[in-house]
Design a protein around this motif. Sequence first.
Motif, PDB file in Angstrom:
ATOM      1  N   ARG A   1       0.836  -1.203   0.000  1.00 21.40           N
ATOM      2  CA  ARG A   1       0.000   0.000   0.000  1.00 21.40           C
ATOM      3  C   ARG A   1       0.873   1.256   0.000  1.00 21.40           C
ATOM      4  O   ARG A   1       0.593   2.233  -0.701  1.00 21.40           O
ATOM      5  N   ALA A   2       1.961   1.238   0.786  1.00 28.10           N
ATOM      6  CA  ALA A   2       2.868   2.387   0.840  1.00 28.10           C
ATOM      7  C   ALA A   2       3.564   2.607  -0.496  1.00 28.10           C
ATOM      8  O   ALA A   2       3.826   3.751  -0.883  1.00 28.10           O
ATOM      9  N   LEU A   3       3.864   1.518  -1.208  1.00 27.90           N
ATOM     10  CA  LEU A   3       4.495   1.654  -2.527  1.00 27.90           C
ATOM     11  C   LEU A   3       3.602   2.429  -3.484  1.00 27.90           C
ATOM     12  O   LEU A   3       4.060   3.357  -4.169  1.00 27.90           O
ATOM     13  N   ILE A   4       2.336   2.031  -3.528  1.00 23.40           N
ATOM     14  CA  ILE A   4       1.404   2.708  -4.438  1.00 23.40           C
ATOM     15  C   ILE A   4       1.224   4.166  -4.036  1.00 23.40           C
ATOM     16  O   ILE A   4       1.301   5.079  -4.870  1.00 23.40           O
ATOM     17  N   TRP A   5       0.993   4.406  -2.747  1.00 24.15           N
ATOM     18  CA  TRP A   5       0.756   5.777  -2.316  1.00 24.15           C
ATOM     19  C   TRP A   5       2.014   6.634  -2.412  1.00 24.15           C
ATOM     20  O   TRP A   5       1.934   7.830  -2.698  1.00 24.15           O
ATOM     21  N   GLY A   6       3.174   6.036  -2.175  1.00 22.66           N
ATOM     22  CA  GLY A   6       4.411   6.793  -2.349  1.00 22.66           C
ATOM     23  C   GLY A   6       4.581   7.254  -3.785  1.00 22.66           C
ATOM     24  O   GLY A   6       4.966   8.405  -4.047  1.00 22.66           O
ATOM     25  N   THR A   7       4.254   6.377  -4.736  1.00 20.47           N
ATOM     26  CA  THR A   7       4.345   6.730  -6.156  1.00 20.47           C
ATOM     27  C   THR A   7       3.343   7.822  -6.516  1.00 20.47           C
ATOM     28  O   THR A   7       3.663   8.782  -7.227  1.00 20.47           O
ATOM     29  N   VAL A   8       2.104   7.681  -6.019  1.00 23.25           N
ATOM     30  CA  VAL A   8       1.068   8.667  -6.336  1.00 23.25           C
ATOM     31  C   VAL A   8       1.393  10.028  -5.723  1.00 23.25           C
ATOM     32  O   VAL A   8       1.293  11.072  -6.383  1.00 23.25           O
TER      33      VAL A   8
ATOM     34  N   LEU B   1       0.946  15.800   2.013  1.00 19.33           N
ATOM     35  CA  LEU B   1      -0.269  15.079   1.631  1.00 19.33           C
ATOM     36  C   LEU B   1      -0.377  13.705   2.280  1.00 19.33           C
ATOM     37  O   LEU B   1      -1.380  13.009   2.087  1.00 19.33           O
ATOM     38  N   VAL B   2       0.643  13.295   3.032  1.00 19.81           N
ATOM     39  CA  VAL B   2       0.610  11.962   3.641  1.00 19.81           C
ATOM     40  C   VAL B   2      -0.599  11.804   4.554  1.00 19.81           C
ATOM     41  O   VAL B   2      -1.272  10.765   4.566  1.00 19.81           O
ATOM     42  N   ALA B   3      -0.911  12.843   5.328  1.00 23.54           N
ATOM     43  CA  ALA B   3      -2.039  12.760   6.255  1.00 23.54           C
ATOM     44  C   ALA B   3      -3.362  12.541   5.530  1.00 23.54           C
ATOM     45  O   ALA B   3      -4.272  11.907   6.061  1.00 23.54           O
TER      46      ALA B   3
END
Length: 673
Positions: A150-157, A485-487
Amino acid sequence: MAKKRKSDRRSRSAAQTETHANGESAVSPFAGWLPLAVQVITLGLVVAAPLVSEGAAEQFSNWILFFFWLLAIAAWLAGRILTGQNGWVCGRVDFCFYGVCGWALASGGCTLAYGLGHSRPTLNACWQWVGFAVAFFLLRQLAGNREFSRALIWGTVLIAIGCSVAGIYQRWVVYPEMWKTYQAQSEEQKQQTLRQGGLGNVEAGSRERVMWENRLRATEPTSTFVLANSLASFLVPSILILGMFCFAARQSLAGSSQVVGWLAMLVLGACLVLTKSRTAYLACLAGLVGWGILKTFTGKQGIPWKTVLIGGAGMFLVVLLAFLGGVLDKQVITEAGKSFTYRLEYWQASMELIRNRPLFGAGPGNFQHAYAGYQLVQSSETVADPHNFLIEVGAVCGLPAAFLMLAGMVTWCVRWIRSLGEKAVSQPRAGEGEALKKNSPRVGLQVLLLPAGIAAGLLLALVSAAINGTELGLVLISGLVALLLVAAVRPFDPEGTSWAAGIGLLAWGLALSASGGISFPPVAMTGIVLLVVSLSEMETSSRSVAGEFPVSGPGKKPVLSLVLLFLILGMIVLFRSTVYDPIRLAGQQARIASLDASNGRLQPALERLDKAIQADPHDGNLLFFRLQMLFRKFQLNPDKENLEELVESADRGILFRPNNSKVALETGKIFLA
């Protein structure tokens, strides 16, 4: 009794295989801290990839990221050895990917052995392919953990959103200021600026200068990338994935979260429009249609056709507003046919190159040099890649590598289509069961994985920018926006990440079919992340997991991990001796030589340059730099001895780089002068 022993062996083997994803063990303290540290560093490397300008193969500007990839996999292997584990996941798609990387290395070895290209770009590009294999392998093992995937996808986005903000800022602030500063310079200052930019003919009205000034006036943002097309290919998957997540969570999200999500979509779309990449526009539209088709087949995942039509109309409206506002010019439409004609010319010349070099191609890092010999007469420029990822792999590495890539694509597509009708397993993945609960450090800190990974990526990118002497502004903007935007991500808990990553991967491939650049690290890393996440998600389905081949055994000693660790440590030593030390030492001497030459001390400059060539004999640019200095020396004192030295140096440079059209052209200009 025999049946009981056999059953026990199977149970032990299954238990070992089940922990493949993170090297975790319920009885080891390393299950809490070491895997988490490796995950943070690995996620940081993924985030940093688009923030480090890819540049040319000769520069290897992202060497620090490659070095940390080796350190990360070494730490992961060390953790597995200390916990007594000996296995990893590898499937048919994985074999194809490693096959492409392996054949690329074979092509590079052949190029070096027979002197068919420039050795420094070949060495650097070969190491880059090693980096792709290492990154894919490590991500493949870690992505079995749901939080990390999940972190991989969100890190990329999130980093894509940050790059979009930086691109918009670049378009409206940086570019106008650059043109204004250039215009304010005197003619002599302009020529000095152009020389520093690597131009040979800096006279007013020259073709080189006009092209350079046209590019300076260009409005297409590149953000932290080198090319606008590369940025566009990077943004397309993130737009589709974020759009899907926003749509899927529209009922469960608070109003503020929905506003942030759709505003982020607007920023991504605006930057994509500004790149003027027509292929990216089509890829985004095709991905939207893909969501509709997915909804038809699965019934749950995807987007209804009504929403697809609304999304398509929204895309059309954004482009129309950009036209009406003067942001886009009519050439975006009127030049589409000409642009496609150019690509046909690139592909035709590249196919001729492949026909003459079918087994190993031009060699990694040597496409542009070799392409000059096949370039059509009417072609406008000598391109750095053929603007098609499959042709690029065939032209650079040879047809076997292209066939392996095609086989991997077909295999992945078959598996992905089969997974559409499969029901996901509800059990926790490897590393998410009781072992995780017994390791409180991991449970407590896992929520910090995404912000820590983005922060680590920003730090790595800033260090790389400082070492390479590049601008820090756009890197800072991109990274800080992603951190802020992490939050906003926390309310999102999307299901069906495999389908989201799959649609993004297909759209990414479509964008690269007419833009290319798959050898560029930021572009390649995007595809690797999407491939890894989609494969890992598909492995949780009841039937598709049978397509994987876990490499493990019941033995107590992790022999395979130990062998691989020694191999990685050997790579670190070899990388330092063949890339890091030679480039660093030669660069130091070349900078001093350049300073001496600018102050009129030609003889000390030549002596320094000889030391630079001795430090890195693979860098042909140093030979050309020496030739320029000898030409200046001959101009000051045009005697026979200086002429002979000039001719000898020119012959040496041309022999060292036989397939480099730029060297031949610039050498000819010197002698014409």
